[in-house]
Design a protein around this motif. Structure first.
Motif, short mmCIF file in Angstrom:
data_model
loop_
_atom_site.label_atom_id
_atom_site.label_comp_id
_atom_site.label_asym_id
_atom_site.label_seq_id
_atom_site.Cartn_x
_atom_site.Cartn_y
_atom_site.Cartn_z
N ARG A 433 41.24 52.08 31.65
CA ARG A 433 40.92 51.17 33.01
C ARG A 433 40.81 52.70 33.97
N LEU A 434 42.41 52.83 34.31
CA LEU A 434 43.09 53.86 34.33
C LEU A 434 41.87 55.26 34.29
N LEU A 435 42.68 55.73 32.84
CA LEU A 435 41.24 56.99 32.35
C LEU A 435 40.58 57.23 32.89
N ALA A 436 39.57 56.06 33.30
CA ALA A 436 38.45 55.93 33.01
C ALA A 436 38.20 55.96 35.36
N ARG A 437 39.00 55.95 35.69
CA ARG A 437 39.12 56.25 37.07
C ARG A 437 39.79 57.17 37.61
N THR A 438 40.16 58.17 36.50
CA THR A 438 41.14 59.25 36.10
C THR A 438 40.01 60.65 35.82
N LEU A 439 38.79 59.86 35.33
CA LEU A 439 37.25 60.10 34.67
C LEU A 439 36.55 61.12 35.89
N ASP A 440 36.74 59.44 36.56
CA ASP A 440 35.86 59.13 37.01
C ASP A 440 36.27 60.54 38.70
N ALA A 441 36.99 60.46 38.45
CA ALA A 441 37.88 61.19 40.02
C ALA A 441 37.58 62.48 39.61
#
Length: 580
Positions: A433-441
């Protein structure tokens, strides 16, 4: 010179022994700390071993008989809990939740209070008593529910947000409920609607005054204190803020916990929030434990035994009524079925505020003494069984999600179309989930797979492209367009599962870059041998981050620290590859 004993010294010693020895032992046996405090409170309380203190005087040193003194201290636990919750929120985030707070929360209180009131009327209670019982039993236990969500790290999940929204509205409902009890007890005439509107207006004015006053005073006051360099003064200023805000709301008829929550919201907007969190956490945990113990102490199990059938039926009935209504409303507000079911069961108990309202109504003659005592025992029993109900609700939620998600998510993958250049994530726990938030940013597209139906359902509720399935299945990877992905990132915490996926993917798509999370150096070496492109050993990264902080604090420039860490990281990874 006459010596004076420390007030409640025996009670403090018993509680500290419980917190320092008994609760950790129960936690080692995988028993929830909340349930542990409730059970031990019943054992060492006036209706447990306290019943034998007269016959065995030595027991007086191991039991707590002054329940009123304990309850007075226990209220501080709820105050500190709400303060910490406010400290973790922001006004922007709270405003974004207004639909759930004022919409879902208000409907839950009104509908639940009406149904419980009608049931109470059918059992022969007077109209006034039915109104009071319906209103107070519609509220749930903020302390128990929020502590369970914090323990399970679900405060930021859809379950946590919906439960907190309802509980916050219930705290706001304290004023009108107390007002209604006072009016019914006084048996006065007059315009009830106008009086209630004035009470609500008064509450709104108090909240606005605390907010505006805090914005003007808090930051300058804390800045002045921190310049002194005295940690004790900073702690004193923080405690003063909590006490003043709680006292103001308490003096005006609002919940004292609501004042603490407002204080937390105000301090969350300052640069001091993280230091405050660290300073307050031990106080909150200990005092909250004292609150849970006081609930366990307040249940007279002799009465439970005498009216066992009726009490069990009432406990089950209260959970059924509240759970069905809350779950139905959550579904109506667009929450997933599994989240709605779990929220309903989690909020099915009576709350600590029932002890205040029923006690007040009994003193005003609205509720007969025997009925009041019966309902207080029922409320206490629902709070005692809540950790067990919450655990069952979590398992039911997972099964419900698995049954529905497994049938639909793989088919939904076909709707992705010919997506290309995306990052394919296998595992959507904390790291995924943290990786996904970084990619979304950075607006980088991704698709994630996870075998936990709960993780998938929570992510889907947030509109994220996460699908149910095992990443080691080639058919599932093809539907996720693995052959056109820019890379595959494996974040699962099961080492064997990670190795299996690397083996399968490398055999089918040799050119696909595979980045894998490794538990340690030995696991990293195995993954590299199987064909992983890059590995990230958890122990290595934790050590490098710690080394970076040490170098920074010794005064090394940031670019020097960055180069040193990159060099060290490269050397460690090269040594792993060379070993294979």
């Amino acid at each position: 010179m006459e010596a004076h004993a420390i007030p409640h010294l025996r009670e403090i010693v018993v509680f500290l022994m419980t917190a320092g020895i008994a609760v950790p032992l129960l936690h080692h046996l995988r028993i929830s700390p909340v349930l542990g405090y409730l059970i031990i409170g019943g054992i060492v309380g006036p209706y447990g071993l306290g019943l034998f203190a007269t016959d065995f005087p030595w027991l007086e040193y191991a039991v707590i008989t002054d329940l009123k003194g304990v309850q007075a201290l226990a209220e501080l636990g709820v105050i500190f809990l709400l303060f910490m919750i406010g400290l973790e929120l922001s006004l922007d985030r709270l405003w974004a939740m207004r639909k759930l707070v004022f919409g879902l929360g208000s409907l839950q209180i009104l509908i639940t209070a009406t149904v419980i009131g009608l049931v109470a009327r059918e059992f022969g209670n007077t109209p006034g008593a039915s109104v009071v019982l319906g209103a107070c039993l519609a509220l749930s236990s903020t302390a128990i529910v929020m502590q369970l969500l914090v323990e399970r790290r679900e405060l930021a999940s859809p379950l946590g947000r919906s439960s907190f929204s309802i509980l916050l509205m219930q705290d706001l409902a304290v004023v009108p409920i107390l007002f209604i009890v006072g009016v019914l007890g006084a048996k006065t005439g007059g315009d009830l609607g106008m009086s209630l509107a004035m009470a609500l207006g008064k509450a709104a004015a108090v909240i606005v005054a605390i907010y505006l006053g805090g914005r003007l005073i808090l930051r300058p006051m804390l800045s002045m204190v921190t310049r002194s360099g005295n940690a004790e003064m900073f702690m004193a200023a923080t405690l003063l803020t909590i006490v003043v805000a709680s006292s103001i709301t308490g003096a005006t008829g609002l919940s004292m916990a609501l004042g603490a929550f407002l204080a937390g919201l105000l301090l969350a907007e300052t640069e001091f929030r993280h230091q405050i969190e660290v300073d307050i956490e031990p106080f909150k945990g200990l005092l909250l434990g004292l609150f849970f113990m006081s609930v366990g102490m307040g249940i007279d199990y002799r009465v439970v035994a005498d009216a066992f059938g009726w009490i069990v039926a009432s406990v089950i009935g209260l959970f059924v009524i509240k759970s069905v209504i809350t779950a139905g409303l959550c579904i109506a507000f667009g929450l997933p079925r599994h989240t709605s079911l779990e929220a309903g069961l989690l909020l099915g108990q009576g709350g600590e505020f029932a002890f205040v309202v029923v006690g007040l109504a009994m003193s005003l003659g609205l509720i007969p003494t025997d009925v009041a005592q019966f309902m207080l025992i029922v409320t206490g029993m629902t709070m005692v069984v809540t950790p067990l109900v919450a655990s069952t609700a979590s398992r039911l939620s997972s099964r419900l999600t698995s049954a529905s998600t497994q049938q639909t998510e793989e088919g939904n993958l076909e709707s992705l179309g010919p997506i290309q250049g995306h990052v394919l994530i296998a595992g959507f726990g904390r790291i995924g989930r943290l990786l996904a938030r970084t990619l979304d940013a950075d607006n980088i597209p991704y698709v994630a797979l996870d075998t936990s139906a709960k993780h998938v359902a929570d992510a889907r509720a947030d509109g994220l492209p996460v699908f149910f399935g095992n990443a080691s299945r080639l058919e599932l990877l093809r539907r996720a367009n693995a052959e056109n992905a820019s890379m595959l990132v494996l974040t699962m915490d099961n080492p064997n599962a990670v190795e299996h996926v690397v083996e399968v993917v490398r055999a089918e798509w040799p050119q696909l870059p595979v980045l894998a999370r490794a538990r340690d150096a030995r696991h990293a070496a195995r993954l590299l041998a199987l064909g992983a492109t890059e590995v990230v050993p958890e122990t290595l990264e934790a050590s490098l981050q710690l080394a970076g902080r040490v170098l920074s604090l010794t005064g090394a420039p940031e670019d020097v620290v960055h180069r040193r860490l990159e060099l060290q990281r490269g050397q460690e990874l090269n040594s792993l590859k060379a070993a294979e």
